[in-house]
Scaffold this active site. Structure first.
Site, PDB file in Angstrom:
ATOM      1  N   LYS A   8      58.143  35.603 -36.584  1.00 29.61           N
ATOM      2  CA  LYS A   8      58.302  37.033 -36.654  1.00 29.61           C
ATOM      3  C   LYS A   8      57.072  38.022 -36.388  1.00 29.61           C
ATOM      4  CE  LYS A   8      56.327  38.359 -40.574  1.00 29.61           C
ATOM      5  NZ  LYS A   8      55.100  39.348 -40.413  1.00 29.61           N
ATOM      6  N   VAL A  93      49.035  28.877 -38.412  1.00 19.48           N
ATOM      7  CA  VAL A  93      49.534  29.010 -39.740  1.00 19.48           C
ATOM      8  C   VAL A  93      48.357  30.138 -40.172  1.00 19.48           C
ATOM      9  CG1 VAL A  93      48.983  27.985 -42.217  1.00 19.48           C
ATOM     10  CG2 VAL A  93      49.946  26.691 -40.113  1.00 19.48           C
ATOM     11  N   ALA A  95      48.826  33.476 -40.080  1.00 19.39           N
ATOM     12  CA  ALA A  95      48.721  34.356 -38.702  1.00 19.39           C
ATOM     13  C   ALA A  95      49.269  35.638 -38.878  1.00 19.39           C
ATOM     14  CB  ALA A  95      48.764  33.422 -37.608  1.00 19.39           C
ATOM     15  N   GLY A  96      50.065  36.003 -40.001  1.00 20.74           N
ATOM     16  CA  GLY A  96      51.017  37.129 -40.001  1.00 20.74           C
ATOM     17  C   GLY A  96      51.789  36.956 -39.201  1.00 20.74           C
ATOM     18  N   LEU A  97      52.479  35.649 -38.782  1.00 19.64           N
ATOM     19  CA  LEU A  97      53.780  35.449 -38.191  1.00 19.64           C
ATOM     20  C   LEU A  97      54.801  34.770 -38.882  1.00 19.64           C
ATOM     21  CD1 LEU A  97      51.871  33.969 -34.777  1.00 19.64           C
ATOM     22  CD2 LEU A  97      52.876  36.307 -35.160  1.00 19.64           C
ATOM     23  N   GLY A 100      55.425  29.808 -42.296  1.00 23.27           N
ATOM     24  CA  GLY A 100      55.886  29.129 -43.380  1.00 23.27           C
ATOM     25  C   GLY A 100      57.325  29.528 -43.820  1.00 23.27           C
ATOM     26  N   SER A 101      57.521  30.896 -43.723  1.00 20.18           N
ATOM     27  CA  SER A 101      58.504  31.619 -44.119  1.00 20.18           C
ATOM     28  C   SER A 101      59.898  31.030 -43.246  1.00 20.18           C
ATOM     29  CB  SER A 101      58.645  33.159 -44.017  1.00 20.18           C
ATOM     30  OG  SER A 101      57.678  33.307 -44.844  1.00 20.18           O
ATOM     31  N   ASP A 134      59.299  37.192 -46.934  1.00 18.54           N
ATOM     32  CA  ASP A 134      59.613  37.440 -45.433  1.00 18.54           C
ATOM     33  C   ASP A 134      60.712  36.367 -45.373  1.00 18.54           C
ATOM     34  OD1 ASP A 134      57.926  39.264 -44.676  1.00 18.54           O
ATOM     35  OD2 ASP A 134      56.250  37.503 -43.973  1.00 18.54           O
TER      36      ASP A 134
HETATM   37  P1  ATP Z   1      53.116  35.979 -43.459  1.00 14.68           P
HETATM   38  O1  ATP Z   1      53.300  36.812 -42.075  1.00 14.68           O
HETATM   39  O2  ATP Z   1      54.660  35.707 -44.144  1.00 14.68           O
HETATM   40  O3  ATP Z   1      52.060  36.625 -44.351  1.00 14.68           O
HETATM   41  P2  ATP Z   1      51.593  33.835 -42.511  1.00 14.68           P
HETATM   42  O4  ATP Z   1      51.772  33.774 -41.008  1.00 14.68           O
HETATM   43  O5  ATP Z   1      50.233  34.817 -42.884  1.00 14.68           O
HETATM   44  O6  ATP Z   1      52.648  34.426 -43.325  1.00 14.68           O
HETATM   45  P3  ATP Z   1      52.061  31.325 -43.153  1.00 14.68           P
HETATM   46  O7  ATP Z   1      51.576  30.486 -41.871  1.00 14.68           O
HETATM   47  O8  ATP Z   1      53.516  31.402 -43.386  1.00 14.68           O
HETATM   48  O9  ATP Z   1      51.117  32.480 -43.146  1.00 14.68           O
HETATM   49  O10 ATP Z   1      51.597  30.133 -44.228  1.00 14.68           O
HETATM   50  C1  ATP Z   1      50.734  30.619 -45.381  1.00 14.68           C
HETATM   51  C2  ATP Z   1      50.501  29.549 -46.483  1.00 14.68           C
HETATM   52  O11 ATP Z   1      51.719  28.696 -46.891  1.00 14.68           O
HETATM   53  C3  ATP Z   1      49.420  28.679 -46.018  1.00 14.68           C
HETATM   54  O12 ATP Z   1      48.251  28.629 -47.005  1.00 14.68           O
HETATM   55  C4  ATP Z   1      50.295  27.210 -45.916  1.00 14.68           C
HETATM   56  O13 ATP Z   1      49.085  26.235 -46.324  1.00 14.68           O
HETATM   57  C5  ATP Z   1      51.432  27.305 -46.842  1.00 14.68           C
HETATM   58  N1  ATP Z   1      52.499  26.529 -46.464  1.00 14.68           N
HETATM   59  C6  ATP Z   1      53.427  25.791 -46.958  1.00 14.68           C
HETATM   60  N2  ATP Z   1      54.394  25.437 -46.297  1.00 14.68           N
HETATM   61  C7  ATP Z   1      53.985  25.764 -45.070  1.00 14.68           C
HETATM   62  C8  ATP Z   1      54.733  25.544 -43.696  1.00 14.68           C
HETATM   63  N3  ATP Z   1      55.997  24.595 -43.600  1.00 14.68           N
HETATM   64  N4  ATP Z   1      54.136  26.077 -42.670  1.00 14.68           N
HETATM   65  C9  ATP Z   1      53.264  26.790 -42.603  1.00 14.68           C
HETATM   66  N5  ATP Z   1      52.412  27.119 -44.162  1.00 14.68           N
HETATM   67  C10 ATP Z   1      52.957  26.630 -44.933  1.00 14.68           C
END
Ligand code: ATP
Length: 290
Positions: A8, A93, A95-97, A100-101, A134
């Site tokens: 997203k 990972v 990345a604000g995208l 994981g969610s 999220d």
């Molecule tokens: P948001 O935008 O919701 O803040 P994000 O993009 O900043 O999320 P994500 O990539 O979703 O961050 O992942 C954040 C953390 O979740 C990482 O520390 C990662 O190790 C952990 N994690 C657990 N499972 C997963 C997965 N399937 N994919 C990515 N990260 C995961």
């Protein structure tokens, strides 16, 4: 079952107030994008479900959000059994995208079908909230206004067809630290959320793009802020109708009404950055509900 776990972007991100419980009330226009992880969900080979990905540093087992979601589904519904989840990771990972969610949400959709539980999208999103704030949006996908911690969702008309360039600079941002730096009473610049919603209702891409903003941009460390700003400037220079940071960063995206301009931005940013993607808006996962 094989399925896409779409990332997203935040067309807007605003923080309305700090709550008694320490969380913040947010107001965000969220948009799913076609940049996605590819998941394969199968009944578990062993007694316990496993999560495996092509990124060595991602947690496996029950620390992976895909398995957290599977456990939440089993606990709430009493169906579904243990599942193995194989993840081809494409979404960067931290990345604000919401990569994981997105994986967690895709597992919920898969288990809902595989188990025959047939839960409504809203019920599935509610279960998703246990895996992260999220996740409910990622369950529904498409375009939505997210409020509260992000779990109160109102579907919105889709973003008009466009091209989206996403660039993730090579540093990560701590979300708790960012929230720590926000003083809600001192936020001077906010997105025009009502204006973005009205522009979506009017099918006005340029109207959406010029009203986008993310209040976290103002509390980034100066050096990071400078890099975010320079990526935004490059996107605009290539013809983006608007550019903003997504979530807690550091990914920056631009919206384009021209394929050629988007490709130009992709090429230029790839000279300096490894994680640059060209994608489009993602569809709602349950179109009949919107
Ligand atoms: P948001 O935008 O919701 O803040 P994000 O993009 O900043 O999320 P994500 O990539 O979703 O961050 O992942 C954040 C953390 O979740 C990482 O520390 C990662 O190790 C952990 N994690 C657990 N499972 C997963 C997965 N399937 N994919 C990515 N990260 C995961």
């Amino acid at each position: 079952m094989e399925l896409d776990a779409r990332a997203k972007i935040n067309l807007t991100l605003d923080i309305l107030r700090r709550r008694e419980d320490g969380y913040h009330d947010m107001q965000m226009v969220m948009q799913s994008v076609t940049l996605a992880d590819r998941l394969t969900v199968t009944p578990a080979r062993g007694a316990e479900g496993q999560a495996a990905s092509d990124l060595r540093f991602l947690p496996t087992g029950n620390k992976n959000l895909a398995q957290v979601a599977a456990a939440a589904f089993r606990e709430a519904v009493g169906l579904g059994g243990e599942v193995d989840v194989d993840i081809q990771k494409r979404v960067p990972v931290c990345a604000g995208l919401a990569g994981g969610s997105a994986d967690a949400a895709a597992v919920l959709r898969a288990m809902n079908r595989l188990s025959g539980a047939g839960l409504s999208p809203d019920r599935l999103a509610e279960i998703g909230a246990r895996a992260g704030s999220d996740v409910p949006f990622c369950v529904l996908g498409g375009t939505a206004l997210a409020e509260g911690r992000g779990e109160r969702l109102t579907p919105l008309p889709p973003l008009p067809p466009c091209r989206i360039v996403i660039c993730k600079p090579p540093f990560s941002v701590s979300t708790p630290q960012l929230f720590g730096r926000v003083n809600v009473r001192k936020i001077v610049r906010r997105p025009d959320t009502a204006g973005v919603v009205a522009a979506l209702e009017a099918g006005d891409l340029a109207g959406v793009a010029r009203r986008m903003y993310n209040v976290f941009e103002d509390v980034m460390e100066p050096r990071r802020y400078a890099e975010i700003s320079s990526i935004k400037a490059e996107l605009i220079d290539c013809g983006a109708l608007g550019a903003s940071m997504s979530g807690s960063g550091p990914s920056v995206f631009g919206l384009f009404d021209s394929e050629a301009a988007a490709r130009e931005a992709l090429a230029r940013l790839r000279d300096s950055y490894r994680d640059v993607f060209l994608c489009g808006p993602g569809p709602a996962e349950f179109p009949a509900e919107v």
